[in-house]
Design a protein around this motif. Structure first.
Motif, short mmCIF file in Angstrom:
data_model
loop_
_atom_site.label_atom_id
_atom_site.label_comp_id
_atom_site.label_asym_id
_atom_site.label_seq_id
_atom_site.Cartn_x
_atom_site.Cartn_y
_atom_site.Cartn_z
N VAL A 239 -11.93 10.61 -4.72
CA VAL A 239 -11.32 9.81 -3.66
C VAL A 239 -10.01 9.20 -4.16
O VAL A 239 -9.82 8.96 -5.35
N PHE A 240 -9.13 8.97 -3.21
CA PHE A 240 -7.94 8.16 -3.42
C PHE A 240 -7.68 7.42 -2.12
O PHE A 240 -7.63 8.05 -1.06
N MET A 241 -7.51 6.09 -2.19
CA MET A 241 -7.50 5.28 -0.98
C MET A 241 -6.31 4.34 -0.93
O MET A 241 -5.87 3.80 -1.94
N ARG A 242 -5.83 4.14 0.29
CA ARG A 242 -4.92 3.07 0.63
C ARG A 242 -5.32 2.59 2.03
O ARG A 242 -5.99 3.32 2.77
N PRO A 243 -4.94 1.36 2.41
CA PRO A 243 -5.32 0.89 3.74
C PRO A 243 -4.89 1.83 4.85
O PRO A 243 -5.61 2.01 5.84
N ASN A 244 -3.74 2.45 4.67
CA ASN A 244 -3.24 3.42 5.65
C ASN A 244 -3.39 4.83 5.06
O ASN A 244 -2.93 5.09 3.96
N ASP A 247 -0.28 6.65 3.86
CA ASP A 247 0.23 6.17 2.57
C ASP A 247 -0.56 6.76 1.42
O ASP A 247 0.00 7.10 0.36
N ALA A 248 -1.87 6.89 1.60
CA ALA A 248 -2.70 7.47 0.55
C ALA A 248 -2.29 8.92 0.28
O ALA A 248 -2.15 9.33 -0.87
N VAL A 249 -2.10 9.68 1.33
CA VAL A 249 -1.72 11.09 1.18
C VAL A 249 -0.35 11.20 0.52
O VAL A 249 -0.14 12.01 -0.39
N ARG A 250 0.57 10.38 0.97
CA ARG A 250 1.93 10.43 0.42
C ARG A 250 1.93 10.08 -1.07
O ARG A 250 2.61 10.73 -1.87
N GLU A 251 1.16 9.08 -1.46
CA GLU A 251 1.15 8.64 -2.85
C GLU A 251 0.42 9.63 -3.75
O GLU A 251 0.83 9.88 -4.88
N PHE A 252 -0.67 10.20 -3.24
CA PHE A 252 -1.49 11.06 -4.09
C PHE A 252 -0.97 12.49 -4.19
O PHE A 252 -1.25 13.19 -5.17
N ARG A 253 -0.18 12.94 -3.22
CA ARG A 253 0.22 14.35 -3.17
C ARG A 253 0.89 14.84 -4.46
O ARG A 253 0.53 15.92 -4.96
N SER A 281 -8.08 6.38 4.07
CA SER A 281 -8.44 4.97 4.15
C SER A 281 -9.84 4.75 3.61
O SER A 281 -10.64 5.69 3.50
N PRO A 282 -10.21 3.51 3.28
CA PRO A 282 -11.59 3.24 2.87
C PRO A 282 -12.62 3.69 3.91
O PRO A 282 -13.67 4.22 3.53
N GLN A 283 -12.31 3.54 5.18
CA GLN A 283 -13.27 3.96 6.21
C GLN A 283 -13.45 5.47 6.19
O GLN A 283 -14.57 5.97 6.39
N LEU A 320 -10.48 1.11 -8.02
CA LEU A 320 -11.80 0.57 -8.29
C LEU A 320 -12.05 -0.72 -7.54
O LEU A 320 -13.17 -0.99 -7.07
N ASP A 321 -11.01 -1.55 -7.39
CA ASP A 321 -11.16 -2.75 -6.57
C ASP A 321 -11.53 -2.40 -5.14
O ASP A 321 -12.43 -3.00 -4.54
N ILE A 322 -10.83 -1.42 -4.58
CA ILE A 322 -11.11 -1.01 -3.20
C ILE A 322 -12.52 -0.44 -3.10
O ILE A 322 -13.28 -0.76 -2.17
N LEU A 323 -12.88 0.40 -4.07
CA LEU A 323 -14.20 1.01 -4.05
C LEU A 323 -15.29 -0.05 -4.11
O LEU A 323 -16.27 -0.01 -3.34
N GLY A 324 -15.13 -1.02 -5.02
CA GLY A 324 -16.16 -2.03 -5.19
C GLY A 324 -16.22 -3.05 -4.09
O GLY A 324 -17.31 -3.55 -3.76
N GLU A 325 -15.08 -3.38 -3.51
CA GLU A 325 -15.04 -4.45 -2.51
C GLU A 325 -15.23 -3.95 -1.08
O GLU A 325 -15.87 -4.63 -0.27
N GLU A 326 -14.70 -2.77 -0.76
CA GLU A 326 -14.68 -2.34 0.63
C GLU A 326 -15.58 -1.14 0.93
O GLU A 326 -16.02 -0.98 2.07
N VAL A 327 -15.84 -0.31 -0.06
CA VAL A 327 -16.53 0.95 0.20
C VAL A 327 -18.00 0.91 -0.20
O VAL A 327 -18.89 1.15 0.62
#
Length: 363
Positions: A239-244, A247-253, A281-283, A320-327
């Motif tokens: 996984v790779f996540m951003r709120p949008n 943005d996640a796709v653009r950053e990870f590509r 996104s996390p969702q 990891l913050d996103i994974l632990g807090e939101e997912v």
């Protein structure tokens, strides 16, 4: 249900800065990631085992022993312990030692690895890979359960009245996962012993792993360990996540496009469609991961690969913050809902010790 992360420990240049971390920096980063995993409430940290560049984790027990001394709750595991090229006597002793140092907070995943030249480096023949995996584990299984072992096989010198030391903590051998991405024989092996089966489904379509997991579940029941839905299954993911999501796709590509494993091949979109890789996104990660239960049934362990392809450590820690807090909190609640009581949790040292205490004394 256990959630965690696994690392393959690759030393890969960042495609944006063209700088690769030093081996020292990468090893220290793996420690930071493990500590962060415990901090954000994950259950498991696992490391691969490799003996070639661009990877650094050649000594998993050394790394995990150090992490054990700096954590209190985290379960420490391997994403691969090379059962084909390591001496099973050495595996038995090294991981029993780790078990004592970690106060039981460990298990291990046995596999054959993904590097062909490792076989001749350690004096083995890759054409005997499956046979080595089967015979070596048969010996390892006995070494942890019998105080004195006599052994003669095809691939190592015989043992006469041999005792592996230290003995397993509390007389309980470490729990073993058998990892496989392609081999029916390994699913059969896991089922025969009543061990766990880990399908690291990060590269191939789900249909392939559905077949392997179905074979494992049916054979687990065949050997009398329980019903098929009581078999112990673990899954990989990326996984790779951003709120949008854009943005996640653009950053990870750029990291995907230049990754040593899957870069310069299928597009990011094709890879996400055909494998569990989720960039969004996390969702979206929640929805995609929850769908694994539809494909594979209720399972016990979910590990995510997050620190690869040259991603800077700061980005991995943010993930990891996103994974632990939101997912993970959502996944825990959703996976628990509707999970039959008959489906077991992932075995731990405490649960295995309690089970042993309930079993009648054979004498």
């Amino acid at each position: 249900m256990q959630f965690g992360v696994f690392s393959v420990g690759d030393v890969t240049p960042d495609p944006l800065t063209h700088r690769a971390p030093t081996e020292h920096e990468r090893i220290q980063a793996m420690v930071r990631i493990a500590l962060k995993a415990e901090e954000v409430g994950l259950d498991v940290f696992a490391t691969g085992e490799h003996h070639n560049p661009p990877f650094v984790p050649s000594s998993p027990t050394t790394l995990l022993g150090y992490i054990a001394a700096r954590t209190r709750r985290l379960v420490l595991s391997t994403a691969t312990t090379l059962v084909t090229t390591n001496d099973p006597v050495k595996i038995a002793e090294d991981y029993a030692m780790l078990q004592h140092l970690a106060e039981g907070r460990m298990d291990l995943m046995l596999g054959r690895g993904n590097t062909g030249p490792v076989y001749p480096w350690f004096g083995k023949d890759i054409r005997q890979g499956i046979d080595l995996a089967l015979e070596n584990y048969a010996l390892l299984h006995r070494l942890w359960r019998e105080d004195v072992v006599d052994w003669e096989g095809r691939f190592r010198t015989p043992l006469q009245s041999f005792t592996a030391t230290p003995r397993p903590l509390d007389g309980i051998p470490p729990f073993v996962w058998h990892g496989s991405i392609r081999s029916r024989e390994i699913a059969e092996q896991a089922a025969y012993y009543g061990d766990g089966f880990f399908a690291n489904n990060i590269f191939w379509p789900k249909e392939h792993f559905q077949r392997l997991i179905r074979i494992y579940r049916l054979r687990f029941a065949h050997y009398g360990h329980g019903d098929p839905d009581q078999a112990v299954v673990g899954l990989g993911g990326q996984v790779f996540m951003r709120p949008n999501s854009q943005d996640a796709v653009r950053e990870f590509r750029p990291y995907f496009d230049n990754a040593p494993v899957y870069g310069h091949g299928p597009s990011l979109e094709e890879f996400m469609a055909e494998t569990p890789l989720t960039v969004g996104s996390p969702q979206q990660v929640i929805d995609r991961t929850l769908a694994f239960r539809e494909y594979f049934g209720d399972y016990q362990r979910q590990l995510f690969l997050m620190d690869h392809a040259g991603l800077p450590l700061a980005s991995v820690l943010e993930q990891l913050d996103i994974l632990g807090e939101e997912v993970v909190p959502v996944l825990r609640a959703e996976f628990a809902a509707g999970r039959p009581d008959r489906v077991p949790d992932a075995p731990t040292h405490a649960s295995l010790l309690a089970r042993a205490a309930e079993e009648p004394d054979p004498t």
